[in-house]
Design an enzyme around this catalytic site. Sequence first.
Site, PDB file in Angstrom:
ATOM      1  N   ASP A 214       0.781  -1.260   0.000  1.00  0.00           N
ATOM      2  CA  ASP A 214       0.000   0.000   0.000  1.00  0.00           C
ATOM      3  C   ASP A 214       0.808   1.304   0.000  1.00  0.00           C
ATOM      4  OD1 ASP A 214      -1.840  -2.017   0.376  1.00  0.00           O
ATOM      5  OD2 ASP A 214      -2.922  -1.063   2.006  1.00  0.00           O
TER       6      ASP A 214
ATOM      7  N   CYS B  32      -2.428  -2.548   7.525  1.00  0.00           N
ATOM      8  CA  CYS B  32      -2.235  -3.463   6.395  1.00  0.00           C
ATOM      9  C   CYS B  32      -0.924  -4.228   6.463  1.00  0.00           C
ATOM     10  CB  CYS B  32      -2.411  -2.700   5.089  1.00  0.00           C
ATOM     11  SG  CYS B  32      -4.130  -2.176   4.930  1.00  0.00           S
TER      12      CYS B  32
ATOM     13  N   LYS C 112      -7.125  -5.007  -2.916  1.00  0.00           N
ATOM     14  CA  LYS C 112      -7.917  -5.489  -1.773  1.00  0.00           C
ATOM     15  C   LYS C 112      -8.853  -4.394  -1.273  1.00  0.00           C
ATOM     16  CE  LYS C 112      -4.091  -4.155   1.071  1.00  0.00           C
ATOM     17  NZ  LYS C 112      -4.776  -3.041   1.759  1.00  0.00           N
TER      18      LYS C 112
ATOM     19  N   HIS D 287     -10.594   0.729  -2.939  1.00  0.00           N
ATOM     20  CA  HIS D 287     -11.963   0.771  -2.415  1.00  0.00           C
ATOM     21  C   HIS D 287     -12.963   1.319  -3.433  1.00  0.00           C
ATOM     22  CE1 HIS D 287     -10.514  -0.284   1.514  1.00  0.00           C
ATOM     23  NE2 HIS D 287      -9.808   0.820   1.665  1.00  0.00           N
TER      24      HIS D 287
ATOM     25  N   ASP E 215      -4.793  -0.735  -1.632  1.00  0.00           N
ATOM     26  CA  ASP E 215      -6.150  -0.542  -1.149  1.00  0.00           C
ATOM     27  C   ASP E 215      -6.914  -0.030  -2.364  1.00  0.00           C
ATOM     28  OD1 ASP E 215      -6.821  -1.130   1.432  1.00  0.00           O
ATOM     29  OD2 ASP E 215      -6.741   0.920   2.164  1.00  0.00           O
TER      30      ASP E 215
ATOM     31  N   HIS F 293     -10.559   7.125   1.572  1.00  0.00           N
ATOM     32  CA  HIS F 293      -9.187   7.032   1.054  1.00  0.00           C
ATOM     33  C   HIS F 293      -9.102   5.925   0.017  1.00  0.00           C
ATOM     34  CE1 HIS F 293      -9.456   3.992   4.219  1.00  0.00           C
ATOM     35  NE2 HIS F 293      -8.577   3.308   3.507  1.00  0.00           N
TER      36      HIS F 293
END
Length: 181
Positions: free
Chosen positions: A8, A127, A86, A48, A46, A61
Site C-alpha cells: 500500500d 495493512c 484489496k 476501495h 487498497d 481514502h
Amino acid sequence: MKALLVVDVQNDFCPGGALGAKDGNKIIPKINNLIQEFDLVLASRDWHPEETIHFDRWPVHCVRGTEGAEFHPELAKRNITQVFDKGTGNLDDGYSAFEATNENLNEFLKSHDVDEVYICGLTTEYCVKSTAMDALKNGYKTFLFTDAIAPVNAEPGDEEKALDELQEAGVIFLTSKIVLR
Ligand code: VGL
C-alpha cells in the site's frame, strides 16, 4: 524462493493524503533499494469503491480511479511483477494483501515456489500487520523491514503494540541495510 511484498505505498497513505502516515514518503527510497535486491517483487493496493463500510471507521481514502489510490510517484513501480487489489467490496476492510480479489496472493506465492515473504510498506498497524500475520498463518517464513514501514498512529501506542504482536507471533525483524543475496 524469496518475494518482496510492498504493501500500500499509495498517495493517500503518504503525507498530504487522506490517511497519511507522517513518514510515509521517507521509506520510499529504502523500498526502492530493496526492490533492486529481489527477483520477485509484488505489491498490494487498497482499492476501495466510493461507498464501503470501511469508511464508517476511516476517512475516505484509496478510492479506485482517484489520485489518492495511485502508487506514490517515487515508488519504483516498473519492477513490480504483480499488483494485488484489496478492500474492493462494500463490506470488505481488506487490510491484508491475502484478501486481494483480483488475484489470490497465497496461490500466486505457491505457484512461484515462494517460501519466504519479506514485507515493507504502509501502514504498520493495519495493512502491514494483517499481511504479515496472514503470511505466517499460510506457512511462510515472514520477515519485516522495520525501517521501511510507517505507522498511521490512529491511537498513541498502536505502533509499538503492533510490532510487539508481530514479533511474538514469529515475524523476523530486519532492516533494509541487510543484503539478501
Ligand atoms: C490502512 C488504515 C485504513 C493500511 C488501510 O493500508 O494500512 N490503514 N485502511
